[in-house]
Design an enzyme around this catalytic site. Structure first.
Site, PDB file in Angstrom:
ATOM      1  N   ASP A  99       0.921  -1.173  -0.221  1.00 53.00           N
ATOM      2  CA  ASP A  99       0.008  -0.204  -0.056  1.00 53.00           C
ATOM      3  C   ASP A  99       0.907   1.214  -0.020  1.00 53.00           C
ATOM      4  O   ASP A  99       1.741   1.328   0.733  1.00 53.00           O
ATOM      5  CB  ASP A  99      -0.801  -0.034   1.304  1.00 53.00           C
ATOM      6  N   ASP A 200      -3.277   4.593  -2.059  1.00 52.63           N
ATOM      7  CA  ASP A 200      -4.591   4.986  -1.526  1.00 52.63           C
ATOM      8  C   ASP A 200      -4.921   6.587  -2.256  1.00 52.63           C
ATOM      9  O   ASP A 200      -4.060   7.441  -2.435  1.00 52.63           O
ATOM     10  CB  ASP A 200      -3.865   5.345  -0.079  1.00 52.63           C
ATOM     11  N   GLU A 257      -6.465   3.771  -6.024  1.00 57.42           N
ATOM     12  CA  GLU A 257      -7.743   3.973  -5.361  1.00 57.42           C
ATOM     13  C   GLU A 257      -8.300   5.335  -5.788  1.00 57.42           C
ATOM     14  O   GLU A 257      -7.430   6.468  -5.435  1.00 57.42           O
ATOM     15  CB  GLU A 257      -7.931   4.020  -3.756  1.00 57.42           C
ATOM     16  N   HIS A 332     -10.836  -3.669   2.980  1.00 57.73           N
ATOM     17  CA  HIS A 332     -10.720  -3.064   4.447  1.00 57.73           C
ATOM     18  C   HIS A 332     -11.672  -2.005   4.864  1.00 57.73           C
ATOM     19  O   HIS A 332     -11.885  -1.777   6.034  1.00 57.73           O
ATOM     20  CB  HIS A 332      -9.256  -2.784   4.890  1.00 57.73           C
ATOM     21  N   ASP A 333     -12.226  -1.437   3.728  1.00 50.90           N
ATOM     22  CA  ASP A 333     -13.141  -0.146   4.087  1.00 50.90           C
ATOM     23  C   ASP A 333     -14.547  -0.648   3.866  1.00 50.90           C
ATOM     24  O   ASP A 333     -15.558   0.303   4.192  1.00 50.90           O
ATOM     25  CB  ASP A 333     -12.744   1.005   3.092  1.00 50.90           C
TER      26      ASP A 333
END
Length: 558
Positions: A99, A200, A257, A332-333
């Site tokens: 990430d 991210d 993302e 994870h979100d």
């Protein structure tokens, strides 16, 4: 179209390290725990592991607030552990994707600590500082975590921008020195042997020129300015520079993302000729059950299948031959897919989880599996807000229930059961022993109470389990070029109960049929004589009869 890139046939498995496997009994998952479970991922058949952040962090936002990009958070392990993980993963034929969080850092990063010392500090311009306007914030931008996106710093009497937590100041990508520092860090990790980056909120790095007010902010200051800030004027310039200086020099996988993007934006970010990223995460299909009361994701509404088909079909069609899709249900979100889009009741959890896997993984793109998805892990149903730890959830409860009193505590808890990020973050359920085999200590976040019946050991012992179904699909993606290269055609768009589509090649076709209900339905799809059913979540084929959550795939051709 680039038909032969390895990442187009790959399946990615996302690990949330804090919740995957604890090796030392402190209740927190760690890198030695990941190493211990690499053979399990090899058995599943995935090719790439995406790790959520393992960097040094004060954990204000569970690791997405990084204080040192080149150090490891001690509770996760050491850099030597990371080196061992990379080595063993590569020996098993698994690639590691890290990430990359470079829209913001932690407020404890030494860059920010220097930046706030004085207005003329060399690091001041690494972040976005502005004078007050009429004694208030520089503009009306709102943080995605609630409240203003600006925080006042007493020492230098200016505000700094934070689109997320106050402890996550946004970086100033206008500064060439900052960009070079990021590129150097990326190269440093690639030299260590990692195989790519998940980036991210990467489309937020270029802010609107002059930082104008967000016209979408309403009178009660509720919402987020992410969509307004997204896709700024220089974002493609920055990503092309990153590509030229770092990404294009390595045979790696990259995914950005990107909240608030259209299909046209995606073709710019991930087009085969864009020289930026290889694919993006868009959120349109994950927002179809958003609140009709203006509360964003905080709702308990059930999605409409026609909406889901319309959105996924739009992305499949618009990007075909031009750019590459990423395929995902949860991360994870996001809440657990079987609870959100399927049916997590005892009667239908397994069959609906298999149906959802079939529906997504036969589309064009690179699929992403979130840890526990392959065994059908579900949302939690905790009774008290005190049991939750997610900053987004706690802030929303404080804002909507305590301060604004827009939602009753009881109703808010039903929304949280449906939408909280903690649904995805409960520890991985390995077996039916104490704490689901995740830890010998007290887990940082409570284990879902259904771990005794939903766990890896149970799945591996049952050849009809969700795990082996995923393994079969992953193998088919490796074996059948049609899944990678075939064109997509949705059938019966207006059907609110069944999702059916074709993948069409030069001399072959796939027909995918999924019943999204717990009812027995009748549907007729024309099959040629040579069509064979290659996958089903039931033991037999009853033709036009579709049993609850039945999903099946037919293949014809050579």
């Amino acid at each position: 179209m680039n038909q032969n890139k390895w990442w187009q046939k790959a399946t990615v498995y996302q690990i949330y390290p804090r919740s995957f496997q604890d090796s030392n009994g402190d209740g927190v998952g760690d890198i030695p725990g990941i190493i211990q479970r690499l053979p399990y991922l090899k058995e599943l058949g995935v090719q790439v592991i995406w790790l959520s952040p393992i960097y040094q962090s004060p954990n204000d936002d569970n690791g997405y607030d990084i204080s040192d990009y080149r150090k490891i958070l001690p509770e996760f392990g050491t850099m030597a552990d990371v080196d061992e993980m990379i080595t063993i993963a590569h020996e098993l034929g698994l690639k590691i994707m890290m990430d990359l969080v470079v829209n913001h850092t932690s407020g404890e990063h030494h860059w920010f600590q220097q930046s706030r010392q004085s207005r003329d500090n060399p690091y001041r311009d690494y972040y976005i500082w502005r004078d007050p306007v009429d004694g208030h914030e520089p503009n009306n931008w709102l943080s995605d975590f609630g409240g203003s996106a600006w925080a006042f710093d007493e020492k230098t009497k200016q505000y700094y921008l934070h689109l997320f937590s106050k402890k996550q100041p946004d970086l100033n990508w206008e500064n060439p020195a900052l960009r070079e520092a990021i590129y150097e860090t990326m190269a440093w990790w690639l030299n260590k042997g990692i195989d790519g980056f998940r980036m991210d909120v990467i489309n937020l790095i270029s802010k609107q020129t002059g930082l104008p007010n967000d016209p979408n902010v309403n009178a009660d200051n509720h919402g987020s300015s992410m969509t307004f800030v997204a896709n700024g004027p220089k974002v493609h310039q920055y990503l092309q520079e990153m590509n030229a200086k770092v990404l294009s020099r390595n045979d790696i996988i990259t995914v950005g993302e990107t909240p608030g993007v259209t299909t046209s934006d995606a073709i710019q970010y991930a087009g085969f000729d864009s020289h930026e990223l290889q694919m993006i995460f868009q959120f349109e299909h994950t927002e179809i059950d958003n609140s009709r009361e203006g509360l964003g994701k905080w709702s308990d509404e059930r999605f409409n299948l026609v909406d889901l088909k319309r959105i996924l079909s739009k992305w499949q069609t618009a990007l075909d031959g031009k750019a590459w899709n990423s395929l995902y249900w949860n991360n994870h979100d996001r809440p657990r897919v079987v609870s959100r889009f399927g049916d997590d009741s005892e009667a239908y959890r397994v069959v609906s989880a298999k149906m959802l896997a079939t529906t997504l993984h036969f589309m064009q793109g690179t699929p992403y599996i979130y840890q526990g998805e392959e065994i059908g892990m579900t949302n939690v149903d905790w009774s008290s807000i005190s049991q939750y730890q997610d900053i987004d959830t706690l802030n929303a409860y404080q804002d909507l229930v305590v301060e604004q009193q827009r939602v009753s505590p009881e109703r808010m808890m039903t929304y949280i059961h449906h939408s909280s990020r903690d649904n995805a973050r409960t520890p991985m359920q390995w077996d039916d022993s104490n704490q689901a085999g995740f830890t010998k200590g007290k887990p940082w976040l409570a284990v879902n109470s259904n771990y005794e019946t939903i766990n890896v050991a149970q799945a591996l012992a049952d050849q009809q389990s969700i795990f082996y179904f995923y393994k079969k699909i992953i193998a088919l993606r490796q074996q059948m070029p049609l899944i990678t290269n075939g064109h997509y055609q949705v059938l019966d768009m207006a059907d609110s109960e069944v999702y059916a589509y074709k993948r069409i090649g030069v001399d072959s076709e796939l027909l995918v049929i999924s019943n999204f209900t717990n009812q027995t339905l009748t549907r007729h799809y024309t099959l040629n004589d040579g069509a064979n059913m290659i996958l089903s979540n039931y033991d037999d084929d009853q033709g036009d009869t579709l049993r609850p959550y039945e999903s099946k795939v037919y293949f014809e051709g050579t």
